[in-house]
Structure formats: C-alpha cells, structure tokens
Design a protein around this motif. Structure first.
Motif, PDB file in Angstrom:
ATOM      1  N   LEU A  39      16.469  19.830  86.426  1.00 12.28           N
ATOM      2  CA  LEU A  39      15.640  20.812  85.719  1.00 12.28           C
ATOM      3  C   LEU A  39      14.313  21.090  86.427  1.00 12.28           C
ATOM      4  CD1 LEU A  39      16.095  19.474  82.083  1.00 12.28           C
ATOM      5  CD2 LEU A  39      17.171  21.491  83.091  1.00 12.28           C
ATOM      6  N   ALA A  40      14.008  20.306  87.436  1.00  7.24           N
ATOM      7  CA  ALA A  40      12.682  20.385  88.075  1.00  7.24           C
ATOM      8  C   ALA A  40      12.459  21.720  88.787  1.00  7.24           C
ATOM      9  CB  ALA A  40      12.517  19.239  89.066  1.00  7.24           C
ATOM     10  N   GLU A  41      11.260  22.220  88.618  1.00  9.88           N
ATOM     11  CA  GLU A  41      10.797  23.411  89.337  1.00  9.88           C
ATOM     12  C   GLU A  41       9.653  22.915  90.217  1.00  9.88           C
ATOM     13  OE1 GLU A  41      10.282  27.863  89.548  1.00  9.88           O
ATOM     14  OE2 GLU A  41      11.643  26.837  88.210  1.00  9.88           O
ATOM     15  N   VAL A  42       9.929  22.716  91.501  1.00  8.59           N
ATOM     16  CA  VAL A  42       8.949  22.145  92.424  1.00  8.59           C
ATOM     17  C   VAL A  42       7.883  23.185  92.754  1.00  8.59           C
ATOM     18  CG1 VAL A  42       8.604  21.056  94.664  1.00  8.59           C
ATOM     19  CG2 VAL A  42      10.694  20.606  93.366  1.00  8.59           C
ATOM     20  N   VAL A  43       6.628  22.763  92.600  1.00  6.96           N
ATOM     21  CA  VAL A  43       5.488  23.634  92.880  1.00  6.96           C
ATOM     22  C   VAL A  43       4.605  22.929  93.908  1.00  6.96           C
ATOM     23  CG1 VAL A  43       3.448  24.750  91.903  1.00  6.96           C
ATOM     24  CG2 VAL A  43       5.534  24.572  90.541  1.00  6.96           C
TER      25      VAL A  43
ATOM     26  N   GLN B 198      -1.244  27.637  96.215  1.00  6.38           N
ATOM     27  CA  GLN B 198      -1.883  28.405  95.153  1.00  6.38           C
ATOM     28  C   GLN B 198      -2.819  29.453  95.755  1.00  6.38           C
ATOM     29  OE1 GLN B 198      -2.848  30.236  92.328  1.00  6.38           O
ATOM     30  NE2 GLN B 198      -1.831  28.476  91.425  1.00  6.38           N
ATOM     31  N   PRO B 199      -2.622  30.738  95.459  1.00  4.53           N
ATOM     32  CA  PRO B 199      -3.476  31.771  96.049  1.00  4.53           C
ATOM     33  C   PRO B 199      -4.882  31.834  95.423  1.00  4.53           C
ATOM     34  CG  PRO B 199      -1.812  32.774  94.641  1.00  4.53           C
ATOM     35  CD  PRO B 199      -1.518  31.304  94.691  1.00  4.53           C
ATOM     36  N   ASN B 200      -5.010  31.515  94.146  1.00  5.00           N
ATOM     37  CA  ASN B 200      -6.319  31.580  93.464  1.00  5.00           C
ATOM     38  C   ASN B 200      -6.942  30.195  93.420  1.00  5.00           C
ATOM     39  OD1 ASN B 200      -5.685  34.259  92.959  1.00  5.00           O
ATOM     40  ND2 ASN B 200      -4.828  33.791  90.945  1.00  5.00           N
ATOM     41  N   LYS B 201      -7.460  29.762  94.539  1.00  5.51           N
ATOM     42  CA  LYS B 201      -7.965  28.386  94.633  1.00  5.51           C
ATOM     43  C   LYS B 201      -9.287  28.160  93.891  1.00  5.51           C
ATOM     44  CE  LYS B 201      -5.533  27.179  98.833  1.00  5.51           C
ATOM     45  NZ  LYS B 201      -4.434  26.452  98.302  1.00  5.51           N
ATOM     46  N   ASP B 202      -9.879  29.220  93.352  1.00  4.38           N
ATOM     47  CA  ASP B 202     -11.113  29.061  92.592  1.00  4.38           C
ATOM     48  C   ASP B 202     -10.834  28.948  91.087  1.00  4.38           C
ATOM     49  OD1 ASP B 202     -10.247  31.703  92.382  1.00  4.38           O
ATOM     50  OD2 ASP B 202     -12.275  32.451  92.025  1.00  4.38           O
ATOM     51  N   GLN B 203      -9.547  29.013  90.717  1.00  4.07           N
ATOM     52  CA  GLN B 203      -9.163  28.976  89.321  1.00  4.07           C
ATOM     53  C   GLN B 203      -8.243  27.779  89.084  1.00  4.07           C
ATOM     54  OE1 GLN B 203      -7.503  32.765  88.291  1.00  4.07           O
ATOM     55  NE2 GLN B 203      -8.153  32.633  86.158  1.00  4.07           N
ATOM     56  N   VAL B 204      -8.288  27.220  87.860  1.00  2.00           N
ATOM     57  CA  VAL B 204      -7.503  26.033  87.535  1.00  2.00           C
ATOM     58  C   VAL B 204      -6.077  26.431  87.153  1.00  2.00           C
ATOM     59  CG1 VAL B 204      -7.280  24.017  86.025  1.00  2.00           C
ATOM     60  CG2 VAL B 204      -9.555  24.812  86.724  1.00  2.00           C
ATOM     61  N   PHE B 205      -5.110  25.917  87.934  1.00  2.00           N
ATOM     62  CA  PHE B 205      -3.697  26.068  87.647  1.00  2.00           C
ATOM     63  C   PHE B 205      -3.012  24.742  87.936  1.00  2.00           C
ATOM     64  CE2 PHE B 205      -4.833  30.527  88.627  1.00  2.00           C
ATOM     65  CZ  PHE B 205      -4.386  31.128  87.465  1.00  2.00           C
ATOM     66  N   PHE B 206      -1.700  24.723  87.806  1.00  2.00           N
ATOM     67  CA  PHE B 206      -0.911  23.526  88.075  1.00  2.00           C
ATOM     68  C   PHE B 206      -1.236  22.987  89.468  1.00  2.00           C
ATOM     69  CE2 PHE B 206       2.809  21.259  89.590  1.00  2.00           C
ATOM     70  CZ  PHE B 206       3.141  20.469  88.502  1.00  2.00           C
TER      71      PHE B 206
ATOM     72  N   TYR C  28      -7.857  22.174  95.421  1.00  2.00           N
ATOM     73  CA  TYR C  28      -6.415  22.090  95.650  1.00  2.00           C
ATOM     74  C   TYR C  28      -6.189  21.330  96.946  1.00  2.00           C
ATOM     75  CZ  TYR C  28      -5.491  25.406  91.927  1.00  2.00           C
ATOM     76  OH  TYR C  28      -5.397  26.002  90.707  1.00  2.00           O
ATOM     77  N   PRO C  29      -5.057  20.627  97.052  1.00  2.00           N
ATOM     78  CA  PRO C  29      -4.766  19.905  98.291  1.00  2.00           C
ATOM     79  C   PRO C  29      -4.578  20.878  99.433  1.00  2.00           C
ATOM     80  CG  PRO C  29      -2.866  19.880  96.833  1.00  2.00           C
ATOM     81  CD  PRO C  29      -4.003  20.511  96.075  1.00  2.00           C
ATOM     82  N   GLU C  30      -4.802  20.389 100.648  1.00  2.00           N
ATOM     83  CA  GLU C  30      -4.685  21.226 101.838  1.00  2.00           C
ATOM     84  C   GLU C  30      -3.247  21.607 102.125  1.00  2.00           C
ATOM     85  OE1 GLU C  30      -7.198  22.670 103.424  1.00  2.00           O
ATOM     86  OE2 GLU C  30      -8.443  21.697 101.895  1.00  2.00           O
ATOM     87  N   SER C  31      -2.349  20.609 102.154  1.00  2.00           N
ATOM     88  CA  SER C  31      -0.939  20.936 102.426  1.00  2.00           C
ATOM     89  C   SER C  31      -0.051  19.873 101.802  1.00  2.00           C
ATOM     90  CB  SER C  31      -0.663  21.013 103.922  1.00  2.00           C
ATOM     91  OG  SER C  31      -0.902  19.783 104.529  1.00  2.00           O
TER      92      SER C  31
END
Length: 191
Positions: free
Chosen positions: A97-101, A106-114, A182-185
């Motif tokens: 069931l996993a959806e790997v992210v 993440q394109p919006n690195k100034d906003q909080v997301f997963f 966000y992490p670099e890579s």
C-alpha cells in the motif's frame, strides 16, 4: 498435565491482535519516505530470510524430541513463529500500500509538506524540531511524527514565520514556525 487445567488452546487466535501501527484514515494513501520504505523492506527480508528459517529449524528439532506438550523449545518456537508470520503479513500489506515520497524533490521548499523538518515554538517559547513522516515510520520521541498527527496537520502548508493554531484536548496552542527544511537528496531531515 490435562489440557483442562492449562490456559492454552490448540487454536491460536493471536493473529486477531491489533495492528502494529496506527490505521490510515479511510481513503488516504500510505505515504512513506524512501528511507522508511527501505527500513521496512529490510526488516521484511531479515524476517523471511534469516529469523523465520532459524526458528523453523529450532521448532523442527524440538518436535523431533518427542512429547511436545511440555517441550519449552517447541512451545516458544511455535509462538515466535506465529509472531514472525504476523509481522511478515503486516509488513507485506503495508509495503504493498506504500506510496513512496522523496521529500528532497519537494518543489515548495519554503512550505511545510510531507518530509519537511520543522522547527517551531509554542506559546511558552519552548522549541521543538519534528520531521513529518509516514505512519509506519513515526517515532514521536525521536522527533519523527506521522503526517496524520494533529501537530503535522496544523503545520502542513504553513511557511517560515507563520503562526498556526493547534487544537488539543488540553486546549488551543499557537505554534510559531521558525524554520522549514527539506533533505538535500533522499534524506529524512534533521530529526
């Protein structure tokens, strides 16, 4: 000893125990970071390729010793085998069931997301650093919180400098977002 005096049964209903992770809200995906997926996959492989065969060998040896009713190696081995099999089934289902992210994408690195690591302070001025991760990889005491947790939901979509409201059973708290990273890579952040 007669089975009537022992609180053991021939049928083992241990498989009906509660799941090992919080259930997902209906209709949502099982988001997980690349590192979380790799950890679960490694655990599954270790259970299937090392631990289970080892326990099967012990149970087989213990069964060949004769009377199984008072054979500790046999009884413990069978119980451990059920635990391993239950965990294997759980991990298999969760990985399917996993959806790997990958948070580094993440394109919006100034906003909080997963996948974001967020530094915030509460009304009392106490600072907290958390990384928003999947349900199966959350460890709140290590600063990794599930994306469905109340704190993560309050922080989601906020930006550095924003103040968000967190509603808890203890009341309402204001959280000031101090830093979003966000992490670099392929990393998981600084938590």
């Amino acid at each position: 000893m007669n089975k009537a005096f022992v609180k053991e049964s021939d049928n083992d209903d241990d498989d009906d125990l509660a799941p090992e992770a919080a259930p997902l809200p209906p209709g949502t995906k099982n988001y997980i970071t690349t590192q979380g997926y790799a950890r679960l996959r490694a655990e599954l492989e270790q259970l299937m390729n090392e631990e289970r065969p080892s326990v099967v060998q012990v149970v087989s040896w213990a069964a060949s010793n004769g009377d199984r009713s008072e054979n500790g190696d046999y009884l413990y081995g069978k119980k451990r085998l059920r635990e391993i099999d239950r965990r294997i089934r759980f991990l298999t289902k969760r990985l399917e069931l996993a959806e790997v992210v990958d948070p580094s994408l993440q394109p919006n690195k100034d906003q909080v997301f997963f996948g974001a690591t967020v530094l915030y302070s509460d009304k009392a001025g106490e600072e907290f650093r958390v990384t928003i991760v999947g349900v199966d990889e959350s460890e709140p005491l290590q600063g990794r919180i599930s994306w469905i947790s109340p704190v993560a939901r309050a922080l989601t979509k906020a930006r550095e400098g924003d103040t968000v409201t967190l509603r808890t059973p203890a009341g309402v708290d204001e959280l000031d977002i101090l830093d979003v990273h966000y992490p670099e890579s392929g990393g998981q952040g600084g938590a």
